[in-house]
Design an enzyme around this catalytic site. Structure first.
Site, PDB file in Angstrom:
ATOM      1  N   TYR A 140       0.835  -1.199   0.000  1.00  0.00           N
ATOM      2  CA  TYR A 140       0.000   0.000   0.000  1.00  0.00           C
ATOM      3  C   TYR A 140       0.872   1.252   0.000  1.00  0.00           C
ATOM      4  CZ  TYR A 140      -3.342   3.501   1.661  1.00  0.00           C
ATOM      5  OH  TYR A 140      -4.117   4.641   1.794  1.00  0.00           O
ATOM      6  N   LYS A 144       1.028   4.334  -2.867  1.00  0.00           N
ATOM      7  CA  LYS A 144       0.790   5.750  -2.601  1.00  0.00           C
ATOM      8  C   LYS A 144       1.984   6.599  -3.017  1.00  0.00           C
ATOM      9  CE  LYS A 144      -3.415   5.542  -1.333  1.00  0.00           C
ATOM     10  NZ  LYS A 144      -4.449   6.163  -2.187  1.00  0.00           N
TER      11      LYS A 144
END
Length: 244
Positions: A140, A144
């Site tokens: 994750y 980002k």
């Protein structure tokens, strides 16, 4: 008044941002993963102009979604809000990295682009060899950082567009969990502000915001060489070229 498209606006921050923009009198088009969630989206924001559907984990669905959005006409702003957190690496890559890239490339260029980042991008790595082969190494945080780098590339390549990233904080949404300590209202106010405000502080590009204040993002996202490698890798995986 502005016309705004928000991905992932069936619930969470996207839904709340849409609601606030509608209260302010703007025209909003919603997005949901499927028809059932699309009905939920309209039920929560009945004043919305329309809702479009498409599962962002599928490249062909994402491309079709872009075509459907273009069929509705031009937008003043697009908010890339959709994202997944606790999901397999392949889905994280598809939804958090590749879908925003595809939609940025294929949707008619708006005046403003807002990308939902996270302070977790500071722990991410732009090891682009992880895109192929063993994709399980994509996290994750990595996704980002990819999104932050995409935002910076867009700001560099499209000077006529305000392209910015937002850290909404760890807020109590379905993704963040009920115990998240962040301020939910502040979690969506910045993207609303960037999408529609005439405030000179919002009419900027290539910035990273937290609660309407500029913050410091990873310097890796500013590396033009890495940005170009990211764009090329996304092109290879999706078959979609970044418009020049």
């Amino acid at each position: 008044m502005a016309r705004i498209f928000i991905t992932g606006s069936a619930d969470g921050l996207g839904q709340l941002a849409a609601k606030e923009l509608l209260v302010q009198g703007h025209r909003v088009v919603l997005h949901a993963r499927n028809a059932a969630r699309g009905r939920d989206a309209i039920n929560q924001n009945p004043g919305a102009e329309a809702v479009v559907t498409g599962d962002l984990s599928g490249m062909e669905e994402t491309k079709h979604l872009a075509s459907e959005v273009n069929g509705l006409g031009a937008f003043d702003a697009v908010v890339h809000n959709a994202g997944v957190y606790q999901a397999p690496a392949k889905r994280i890559l598809a939804v958090n990295t590749l879908a925003p890239y595809i939609l940025t490339c294929l949707i008619q260029k708006p005046k403003r682009l807002i990308y939902l980042s996270s302070d977790m991008h500071l722990n991410g790595q732009l090891k682009l060899e992880n895109f192929t082969g063993d994709r399980s190494r994509i996290t994750y945080s990595d996704s980002k950082l990819h999104l932050q780098a995409l935002c910076m590339a867009v700001a560099r390549k499209w000077p006529e567009v305000y392209a910015n990233a937002v850290d909404p904080g760890w807020v109590p949404t379905k993704m963040g969990g009920s115990g998240a300590p962040g301020d939910l209202q502040k979690g969506y106010e910045t993207q609303v502000w960037l999408a529609a405000s005439n405030d000179e502080k919002a009419n900027v590009s290539g910035r990273y915001f937290f609660h309407q204040k500029e913050g410091h993002h990873s310097p890796d996202a500013d590396d033009v060489g890495l940005q170009e490698r990211l764009l090329n890798m996304c092109k290879e995986l999706t078959g979609v070229s970044f418009p020049q």
